[in-house]
Design an enzyme around this catalytic site. Structure first.
Site, mmCIF file in Angstrom:
data_model
loop_
_atom_site.group_PDB
_atom_site.id
_atom_site.type_symbol
_atom_site.label_atom_id
_atom_site.label_comp_id
_atom_site.label_asym_id
_atom_site.label_seq_id
_atom_site.Cartn_x
_atom_site.Cartn_y
_atom_site.Cartn_z
ATOM 1 N N THR A 104 -19.465 -13.528 -28.644
ATOM 2 C CA THR A 104 -19.224 -14.958 -28.795
ATOM 3 C C THR A 104 -18.293 -15.602 -29.741
ATOM 4 O OG1 THR A 104 -21.400 -15.624 -28.162
ATOM 5 C CG2 THR A 104 -20.384 -17.366 -29.480
ATOM 6 N N ARG B 196 -28.177 -20.694 -17.078
ATOM 7 C CA ARG B 196 -28.749 -20.530 -18.214
ATOM 8 C C ARG B 196 -27.650 -21.097 -19.508
ATOM 9 N NH1 ARG B 196 -26.761 -17.754 -23.239
ATOM 10 N NH2 ARG B 196 -28.297 -17.340 -24.833
ATOM 11 N N VAL B 197 -27.924 -22.074 -20.448
ATOM 12 C CA VAL B 197 -27.046 -22.627 -21.329
ATOM 13 C C VAL B 197 -27.545 -22.138 -22.648
ATOM 14 C CG1 VAL B 197 -26.253 -24.644 -22.430
ATOM 15 C CG2 VAL B 197 -26.875 -24.757 -19.754
ATOM 16 N N GLY B 198 -26.675 -21.680 -23.326
ATOM 17 C CA GLY B 198 -27.054 -21.067 -24.761
ATOM 18 C C GLY B 198 -27.014 -22.165 -25.737
ATOM 19 N N ASP B 199 -26.799 -21.597 -27.197
ATOM 20 C CA ASP B 199 -26.668 -22.466 -28.033
ATOM 21 C C ASP B 199 -25.140 -23.100 -28.273
ATOM 22 O OD1 ASP B 199 -25.913 -19.926 -28.990
ATOM 23 O OD2 ASP B 199 -25.937 -20.711 -31.006
ATOM 24 N N GLY C 24 -25.283 -15.221 -31.848
ATOM 25 C CA GLY C 24 -26.517 -14.546 -32.202
ATOM 26 C C GLY C 24 -27.615 -14.826 -31.048
#
Lengths: 303, 303
Positions: A171, A199-202, A223
């Site tokens: 990332t 899926r959506v991450g941070d 992370g």
């Protein structure tokens, strides 16, 4: 004075898996991205432009998990998330699950500038991109052999698909403080290998993966995305400063070195405060990172 | 002891636009939702189940802007967002831009329970719903004449489409503290009338519209979604308590009554802390809200 820090992901990358040649390639990629952002800051440009420029370079570099070279979903496709935030006016733009936009961070910037919204996802985000003249690219543009091999290795062991203990190294993100004292942050990612489509991450979530406020700090994380969503990681740093009176360094230490390990969460972040103090910390073995401040030498490290 | 609060949105609803009959209908809807959540809490059930049950009732009630009766996008379609969070273990589930799931909050709960992820958007969220046996509904199921009229009124004046000074009254949410001392929060919405397709508001974003942590509080917000994303509104309340030592009431006051008006942002929130203290505050003329604590009478109000 100005300050700029960038990252290319944190994770459990053993030294034995990273040849000297490959390490040099990563360092070169980081150097190019840092240079693109620095050129803007050295010319009295604004932090928002600098973080966008740095992240754009990393998105175009196939070594990193953002834009071209991003990790693959369980379907073998690429779905990209990105966000950018202006610490001067708390303006923000974010996109998630985009499949045909070469530079998601540039689309996030346009969401910030040209819509009344903050966050666009999926087909709606891509429709906005088309409306403002972004030329779509085929999803294959993003896909590299290396990521296909990673997915194959993962799906050969289906039980590992859901493992959160192997963070998706790569990332990318940037934080900057410009010569006018403005802060900005940006983050871009392909997420985690073998993620469920949708899926959506941070990374694209303001407060989790990306946050900037001139009154506290600018933060970009990398992370365990799911954990960083739950801990509201980026804003947590700003809140420790704002409400707890912590320095940036103490806020980051308390969060990354104390709280996250207690929760079993690993990762790292880059941050800069209004004085131009840069803090980079991670609780993983490695983090691709680089930084520079006006009048000081460039710093680029992996371990 | 247990405590439960729910909301059906905050906004600039003039008293003259709300007939006594219509006000009674809203109060009845709130009473039913509160009762569904209370039944679980009174039976020693968990906060997470209680907020899910209360929000499910509000989603099914066409009066509120969530599930059936949600507001329309510029395309005249319904796109739904929801989130739920467990304050005991910081587990969370969220969905955005779903078009064929009758109860988005129930899907968010399944994301929390049955996936390694926190946040699923669009087609990927709907595919997950199909995989776990949710029977899809046609988008028309959600659409009511009232919302079609609202969109027509809005698009008759295109310049108003982007107006952020008319919050979408009707987002729904619930917060609870159960007899075991656990906290939970849930929020569900159709967003803002005339929103761009793909727009994600604050409701499904952990930290912005929804947050719960046994060590501080559970929060569900309603109002200017874009501003609440930028201020990381729900987690801001928890952080003022955690790092600033504020009481829940002082934290909410500082945020809703002082900071948001300074930014030009309007809305409200419901919150409960670990002792079962309920705080409901808004800086708009009206907020649909109801609450109850064990051994105390039910409270239901609009103004």
């Amino acid at each position: 004075m100005y300050a700029l820090a960038i990252h290319g992901g944190a994770g459990a990358l053993p030294r034995t898996q990273l040849s000297a040649e490959r390490e040099r390639a990563y360092q070169q990629g980081l150097a190019q991205a840092l240079s693109a952002g620095q050129a803007i800051l050295a010319d009295d440009g604004c932090a928002l432009d600098a973080v966008e420029a740095a992240v754009t370079v990393l998105e175009d570099d196939a070594l990193f998990n953002a834009g071209r070279g991003a990790v693959l979903t369980l379907d073998g496709t690429v779905e990209l998330d990105a966000a950018i935030m202006d610490g001067a006016k708390l303006r923000a733009g974010a996109v998630a699950v985009v499949t045909c936009v070469r530079n998601p961070v540039r689309l996030a910037r346009r969401v910030l500038e040209d819509t009344p919204h903050v966050f666009l996802a999926g087909g709606g985000a891509e429709r906005f991109a088309a409306e403002i003249g972004f030329v779509p690219v085929a999803n294959e543009y993003f896909i590299t052999l290396c990521r296909q091999q990673q997915l194959a290795a993962l799906t050969g062991q289906p039980s590992n698909v859901t493992a959160l203990d192997e963070p998706p190294l790569g990332t990318v993100g940037a934080v900057a403080r410009d010569s006018h004292g403005q802060l900005a942050a940006a983050t871009s990612t392909g997420g985690m290998t073998g993620k469920r489509p949708g899926r959506v991450g941070d990374s694209p979530v303001i407060g989790a993966g990306t946050y900037a406020d001139n009154h506290s700090c600018a933060v970009s994380t990398t992370g365990h995305g799911e954990w960083f969503l739950r801990t509201v990681q980026a804003y947590d740093i700003a809140a420790r400063m704002r409400y707890g009176g912590a320095s940036l360094s103490d806020a980051v230490s308390a969060s990354i070195e104390q709280r996250l390990p207690q929760l079993g969460a690993s990762g790292g972040l880059i941050a800069v405060d209004h004085r131009g103090e840069i803090v980079i910390r991670y609780n993983t073995p490695a983090m691709f990172r680089a930084s520079v401040r006006s009048g000081e030498p460039v710093s680029i490290h992996v371990y």
